[in-house]
Design a protein around this motif. Sequence first.
Motif, mmCIF file in Angstrom:
data_model
loop_
_atom_site.group_PDB
_atom_site.id
_atom_site.type_symbol
_atom_site.label_atom_id
_atom_site.label_comp_id
_atom_site.label_asym_id
_atom_site.label_seq_id
_atom_site.Cartn_x
_atom_site.Cartn_y
_atom_site.Cartn_z
ATOM 1 N N GLY A 165 0.910 -1.219 -0.126
ATOM 2 C CA GLY A 165 -0.034 0.025 0.164
ATOM 3 C C GLY A 165 0.862 1.295 0.034
ATOM 4 O O GLY A 165 0.439 2.342 -0.405
ATOM 5 N N ARG A 168 1.992 1.907 -3.429
ATOM 6 C CA ARG A 168 0.874 2.334 -4.280
ATOM 7 C C ARG A 168 0.532 3.673 -4.239
ATOM 8 O O ARG A 168 0.580 4.536 -5.088
ATOM 9 N N TYR A 274 -3.633 -8.086 -6.417
ATOM 10 C CA TYR A 274 -4.560 -7.659 -5.868
ATOM 11 C C TYR A 274 -4.180 -7.138 -4.566
ATOM 12 O O TYR A 274 -5.162 -6.822 -3.716
ATOM 13 N N THR A 276 -3.207 -4.861 -1.241
ATOM 14 C CA THR A 276 -3.583 -3.627 -1.284
ATOM 15 C C THR A 276 -2.682 -2.860 0.080
ATOM 16 O O THR A 276 -2.479 -1.548 0.039
ATOM 17 N N TYR A 297 -6.108 -7.703 0.774
ATOM 18 C CA TYR A 297 -6.528 -7.485 -0.442
ATOM 19 C C TYR A 297 -7.950 -6.821 -0.106
ATOM 20 O O TYR A 297 -9.064 -7.293 -0.846
#
Length: 438
Positions: A165, A168, A274, A276, A297
């Motif tokens: 995360g 991202r 997938y 996160t 996820y």
Amino acid sequence: MAKFIQTPRGTRDLVGEDAETFEYLVNEFRRIARLNGFKPIVTPTIEFFELFSRKSGEEIIRSMYVFKDKAGRLLALRPEVTASIVRAYLRNLLGEPKPILLYYVSQCFRYEEPQRGRYREFWQLGLEVIGERDRLNSDLRVVYTIYEYLESLGIGHWFVAGNVGIYRAFMDSLGISEDDQDHVLHLIDKDLVDDVREFLAKRYGVEAVEVITGLMNRGIDGLRDYVVGYKDLLGERYEAVMEYVEDTQRFITYSRELGLRIEYMPKLVRGLAYYTGLIYEVKAEGLDISIGGGGRYDNLTLVYGGSPEYMTGAALGLDRIMLVLKRGAEGSSARYRVIVILIKSDLEGYRYAYDIVKELHRYGVEAPLYTGKPSKILSLASRRGYTHAIFIGSREVVENRVTIKDLSTGEQVVIDKNRLIEYLNLPPQPFPQDPCST
Ligand code: AMP
């Protein structure tokens, strides 16, 4: 020998001791998962290709077995199970009270280059938690269950943890597209640092290179300060990233408190697209590849048209656990293993013998029935490690008795049929039929 006698490349038969070990590992996994409140789920081996193509990640998609069925539908052999779990949840379990704790034992297929610990057909032992608001608790229950399982097998192991995360959020802030993010994460996962630099420099400039490679080299202690240093860049994402950092730190601290060995590994991102937030892998002594992996996820449900949901889970590779298992299979869990030799093999003899077999089974004693030459059966019994042999001939049936031989001492006695359980000194209460059924 004919070619079709071989198994296809990357697949194998499990026979003898290996099959025993396999079964033992599965049973033990079920036992530990159930003790931790997980319930079984079974999903199809084939699914629509699209179920996986949406979010499983480029490497997995490349390695999928994809085919058209006779009606022209595009199907795939599952390369992993989480996508199926989300699908099954949306179809069948939306009304269930949360959290939903599920475990599965499923074979998966990936067209990869076979090597030690890497097969084209392999088995995953999985745990999934859906809808638990307390994220820390749900992640801890998954890793604790894995820890309990591996401890019960006597496998020395440790965890490495990271947080995708954070990557991202930084990449969102740098304006990196989602596809390019997946690609960068894939490169980091493969430890292709130079490729990461080159890719980011070409498309997003030097700042992107600096920020992302900086993250790749930051230990857990320096992570907070690193994020603070990019407060302006992160903007509205700053709070969320701070939460990821704290989640990761707390997860590691609490896991250690429960007895787990766990380290932060900044370059850990995992292959599946997938994930996160928090992610981790399980390593075992004697194997340089991971024996398991998992993480959060959250909201994967959105990809399949559902509402947002808390989700986390992990999968262990059974085939890899088999490679590192020191202790051999326990084989049968029965205390006694009795071979029943039926000499009077007519209707009356069978009825008599199966009365005995049924009673022994009620007490958890393995007791198969054999007919034929007693000397041959006895030699088979000793090769297969049976503890006793019971002989049933005409005399035994008429007198309501059995002849029982202790195969370790050779001692042989004739006893009343209804004294058999007492003679074997079995506990007074019959065992439950299925130890998993509670
Ligand atoms: P993944 O679904 O890629 O996160 O993998 C989870 C676990 O499944 C890995 O840690 C391995 O133990 C196992 N696994 C994945 N791919 C294979 C394979 N090709 N052969 C055997 N085990 C595998």
